[in-house]
Scaffold this motif. Structure first.
Motif, PDB file in Angstrom:
ATOM      1  N   VAL A 199       0.857  -1.204   0.000  1.00  0.00           N
ATOM      2  CA  VAL A 199       0.000   0.000   0.000  1.00  0.00           C
ATOM      3  C   VAL A 199       0.888   1.247   0.000  1.00  0.00           C
ATOM      4  O   VAL A 199       0.855   2.045   0.934  1.00  0.00           O
ATOM      5  CB  VAL A 199      -0.976   0.006   1.201  1.00  0.00           C
ATOM      6  N   PRO A 200       1.698   1.438  -1.047  1.00  0.00           N
ATOM      7  CA  PRO A 200       2.700   2.504  -1.031  1.00  0.00           C
ATOM      8  C   PRO A 200       2.135   3.909  -1.006  1.00  0.00           C
ATOM      9  O   PRO A 200       2.844   4.857  -0.651  1.00  0.00           O
ATOM     10  CB  PRO A 200       3.474   2.262  -2.335  1.00  0.00           C
ATOM     11  N   ASP A 201       0.865   4.059  -1.388  1.00  0.00           N
ATOM     12  CA  ASP A 201       0.242   5.387  -1.400  1.00  0.00           C
ATOM     13  C   ASP A 201      -0.808   5.538  -0.302  1.00  0.00           C
ATOM     14  O   ASP A 201      -1.660   6.417  -0.362  1.00  0.00           O
ATOM     15  CB  ASP A 201      -0.384   5.669  -2.768  1.00  0.00           C
ATOM     16  N   LEU A 202      -0.730   4.697   0.705  1.00  0.00           N
ATOM     17  CA  LEU A 202      -1.697   4.742   1.803  1.00  0.00           C
ATOM     18  C   LEU A 202      -1.629   6.081   2.534  1.00  0.00           C
ATOM     19  O   LEU A 202      -0.548   6.495   2.959  1.00  0.00           O
ATOM     20  CB  LEU A 202      -1.410   3.617   2.796  1.00  0.00           C
ATOM     21  N   ARG A 251      -4.867  -2.284  -2.370  1.00  0.00           N
ATOM     22  CA  ARG A 251      -3.549  -2.902  -2.406  1.00  0.00           C
ATOM     23  C   ARG A 251      -3.139  -3.083  -3.863  1.00  0.00           C
ATOM     24  O   ARG A 251      -4.001  -3.163  -4.734  1.00  0.00           O
ATOM     25  CB  ARG A 251      -3.574  -4.252  -1.681  1.00  0.00           C
ATOM     26  N   LEU A 252      -1.845  -3.151  -4.126  1.00  0.00           N
ATOM     27  CA  LEU A 252      -1.358  -3.331  -5.490  1.00  0.00           C
ATOM     28  C   LEU A 252      -1.050  -4.808  -5.712  1.00  0.00           C
ATOM     29  O   LEU A 252       0.043  -5.282  -5.406  1.00  0.00           O
ATOM     30  CB  LEU A 252      -0.122  -2.472  -5.737  1.00  0.00           C
ATOM     31  N   ARG A 253      -2.030  -5.511  -6.273  1.00  0.00           N
ATOM     32  CA  ARG A 253      -1.899  -6.963  -6.433  1.00  0.00           C
ATOM     33  C   ARG A 253      -2.212  -7.434  -7.845  1.00  0.00           C
ATOM     34  O   ARG A 253      -2.229  -8.630  -8.112  1.00  0.00           O
ATOM     35  CB  ARG A 253      -2.824  -7.663  -5.439  1.00  0.00           C
ATOM     36  N   SER A 254      -2.477  -6.503  -8.757  1.00  0.00           N
ATOM     37  CA  SER A 254      -2.767  -6.866 -10.139  1.00  0.00           C
ATOM     38  C   SER A 254      -2.550  -5.639 -11.021  1.00  0.00           C
ATOM     39  O   SER A 254      -2.439  -4.510 -10.519  1.00  0.00           O
ATOM     40  CB  SER A 254      -4.207  -7.350 -10.290  1.00  0.00           C
ATOM     41  N   ASN A 255      -2.515  -5.851 -12.335  1.00  0.00           N
ATOM     42  CA  ASN A 255      -2.368  -4.731 -13.261  1.00  0.00           C
ATOM     43  C   ASN A 255      -3.489  -3.717 -13.091  1.00  0.00           C
ATOM     44  O   ASN A 255      -3.280  -2.507 -13.212  1.00  0.00           O
ATOM     45  CB  ASN A 255      -2.344  -5.236 -14.707  1.00  0.00           C
ATOM     46  N   ASP A 266      -4.941  -2.811 -10.444  1.00  0.00           N
ATOM     47  CA  ASP A 266      -4.730  -1.980  -9.259  1.00  0.00           C
ATOM     48  C   ASP A 266      -3.816  -0.795  -9.536  1.00  0.00           C
ATOM     49  O   ASP A 266      -3.886   0.234  -8.855  1.00  0.00           O
ATOM     50  CB  ASP A 266      -4.134  -2.816  -8.119  1.00  0.00           C
ATOM     51  N   LEU A 267      -2.950  -0.926 -10.529  1.00  0.00           N
ATOM     52  CA  LEU A 267      -2.016   0.160 -10.833  1.00  0.00           C
ATOM     53  C   LEU A 267      -2.743   1.431 -11.246  1.00  0.00           C
ATOM     54  O   LEU A 267      -2.235   2.539 -11.054  1.00  0.00           O
ATOM     55  CB  LEU A 267      -1.048  -0.264 -11.935  1.00  0.00           C
ATOM     56  N   THR A 290       8.138   3.041  -5.919  1.00  0.00           N
ATOM     57  CA  THR A 290       7.187   2.365  -6.806  1.00  0.00           C
ATOM     58  C   THR A 290       7.094   3.101  -8.137  1.00  0.00           C
ATOM     59  O   THR A 290       7.118   2.491  -9.212  1.00  0.00           O
ATOM     60  CB  THR A 290       5.804   2.297  -6.143  1.00  0.00           C
ATOM     61  N   ARG A 291       6.995   4.409  -8.063  1.00  0.00           N
ATOM     62  CA  ARG A 291       6.908   5.241  -9.270  1.00  0.00           C
ATOM     63  C   ARG A 291       8.145   5.035 -10.153  1.00  0.00           C
ATOM     64  O   ARG A 291       8.041   4.877 -11.379  1.00  0.00           O
ATOM     65  CB  ARG A 291       6.782   6.707  -8.852  1.00  0.00           C
ATOM     66  N   SER A 292       9.315   5.030  -9.520  1.00  0.00           N
ATOM     67  CA  SER A 292      10.567   4.874 -10.264  1.00  0.00           C
ATOM     68  C   SER A 292      10.631   3.520 -10.962  1.00  0.00           C
ATOM     69  O   SER A 292      11.033   3.426 -12.128  1.00  0.00           O
ATOM     70  CB  SER A 292      11.750   5.040  -9.310  1.00  0.00           C
ATOM     71  N   LEU A 293      10.218   2.471 -10.244  1.00  0.00           N
ATOM     72  CA  LEU A 293      10.259   1.134 -10.847  1.00  0.00           C
ATOM     73  C   LEU A 293       9.291   1.015 -12.012  1.00  0.00           C
ATOM     74  O   LEU A 293       9.607   0.420 -13.041  1.00  0.00           O
ATOM     75  CB  LEU A 293       9.954   0.084  -9.771  1.00  0.00           C
TER      76      LEU A 293
END
Length: 203
Positions: free
Chosen positions: A101-104, A176-180, A182-183, A196-199
């Protein structure tokens, strides 16, 4: 005694979803770093990181993402949430947060701590039916111990076993980020989630 502690739970790379072209290990570490940074920025909260079934190498990889002095430890895969909570040390309440949850918004963690003023357990539901964060009042109620919590535990399961009406506090939901799919929920206009943004940009 510190009143409030937060712990990020990081799962092994094996079996972890990652976007096309990204390795599972790099993806989980980017998410974990950003989730940790969100929590480390909160006031009056001590933060730790727990690695599910982590060996020395896994712990070192995660520790490299944290600020000096942040506790990083391994937890039992069969009871990851409660083991993580127990290892945080003395506290009035502990919130365990899934690594993905990087943007929580940090505000949601504050809502869980407020709910734990009267509830045994407080949760942030995720849109896919799982849980993004789980708060536990200390000492842990016996029914919570018996529930064998994970972030895949369904809220309906917990509601069915709670011993009283207000035993569970339910905060606003998140993703949560668990699938395309979710992005698409990530907001490029929001500050944060830099790793996350950089990757995702391939940097």
């Amino acid at each position: 005694m510190d009143d409030r502690r937060v712990v990020v739970l990081v799962v092994p790379a094996a079996g972890t979803w990652a976007p096309p072209g990204r390795t599972a290990d790099a993806w989980r570490l980017a998410l974990a770093e950003d989730t940790y940074e969100v929590l480390a920025s909160l006031d009056r909260v001590d933060v730790a990181v727990a690695v599910v079934g982590g060996d020395d190498s896994a712990l070192a990889g995660v520790a490299a993402l944290t600020w000096p002095g942040t506790p990083v430890y391994s937890v039992d895969p069969t009871r990851p949430v409660l083991d993580a909570v127990e290892q945080t040390g003395p506290a009035a309440a502990v919130v365990a947060v899934s690594f993905d949850v990087p943007d929580l918004p940090g505000l949601l963690i504050g809502k869980l701590f407020r709910a734990l003023g009267s509830a045994d357990l407080a949760v942030t539901p995720a849109e896919d039916g799982s849980l993004a964060a789980i708060g536990v009042n200390i000492p842990t109620a016996s029914w919570v111990t018996e529930a064998a919590l994970t972030f895949d535990t369904r809220l309906a399961e917990l509601e069915s076993i709670k011993p009283r009406r207000h035993a569970i506090g339910v905060g606003p939901g998140w993703h949560r980020l668990r699938s395309n799919a979710d992005l698409a929920r990530l907001d490029p206009g929001l500050e944060g989630w830099d790793a996350t943004r950089s990757l995702l940009r391939g940097a």
